[in-house]
Design a protein around this motif. Sequence first.
Motif, mmCIF file in Angstrom:
data_model
loop_
_atom_site.group_PDB
_atom_site.id
_atom_site.type_symbol
_atom_site.label_atom_id
_atom_site.label_comp_id
_atom_site.label_asym_id
_atom_site.label_seq_id
_atom_site.Cartn_x
_atom_site.Cartn_y
_atom_site.Cartn_z
ATOM 1 N N LEU A 255 -20.641 -29.556 45.392
ATOM 2 C CA LEU A 255 -21.594 -29.944 44.503
ATOM 3 C C LEU A 255 -22.765 -30.488 45.149
ATOM 4 C CD1 LEU A 255 -21.433 -30.565 41.354
ATOM 5 C CD2 LEU A 255 -21.397 -33.129 42.091
ATOM 6 N N TYR A 256 -23.917 -29.808 44.607
ATOM 7 C CA TYR A 256 -25.292 -30.212 45.197
ATOM 8 C C TYR A 256 -26.059 -31.288 44.331
ATOM 9 C CZ TYR A 256 -23.760 -26.085 47.648
ATOM 10 O OH TYR A 256 -23.243 -25.091 48.519
ATOM 11 N N SER A 257 -26.508 -32.349 44.564
ATOM 12 C CA SER A 257 -27.335 -32.921 43.682
ATOM 13 C C SER A 257 -28.712 -33.549 44.408
ATOM 14 C CB SER A 257 -26.535 -34.448 43.780
ATOM 15 O OG SER A 257 -26.130 -34.869 45.029
ATOM 16 N N GLY A 258 -29.690 -33.596 43.326
ATOM 17 C CA GLY A 258 -30.927 -33.766 43.550
ATOM 18 C C GLY A 258 -31.230 -35.227 43.093
ATOM 19 N N SER A 259 -32.145 -36.073 43.609
ATOM 20 C CA SER A 259 -32.255 -37.439 43.414
ATOM 21 C C SER A 259 -33.737 -37.971 43.675
ATOM 22 C CB SER A 259 -31.207 -38.385 44.335
ATOM 23 O OG SER A 259 -31.452 -39.823 44.154
ATOM 24 N N THR B 19 -41.155 -35.008 49.234
ATOM 25 C CA THR B 19 -41.957 -36.396 49.456
ATOM 26 C C THR B 19 -42.091 -36.753 48.002
ATOM 27 O OG1 THR B 19 -43.910 -34.982 48.830
ATOM 28 C CG2 THR B 19 -43.654 -35.522 51.296
ATOM 29 N N GLY B 20 -41.280 -36.518 47.033
ATOM 30 C CA GLY B 20 -41.062 -36.780 45.470
ATOM 31 C C GLY B 20 -39.719 -36.564 45.135
#
Length: 81
Positions: free
Chosen positions: A49-53, A76-77
């Motif tokens: 599973l891949y997650s962005g935060s 950077t964001g």
Amino acid sequence: NTEASRVYSGSDDESIREWDAASGECLRTLLGHTDVVQSVCLSSDGKNLYSGSDDKTIGVWDLKGGALVRRMEGHTGTVLS
């Protein structure tokens, strides 16, 4: 197919949850991000599973053991997808 019966969600409590799609039961909680989890994506083979935060990282999770196996840094964001 086990993967087809699971739903994954990210939250502003910094967690990812795995749910049983049929019963609605939370099966486990994945912890490792330090800010809001904006997105989750299941690998095509159902193993990761891949997650962005909001913590500016992408998490790579091994679903067999539930471990965060890699953290990708460089944004950077907020990572939205």
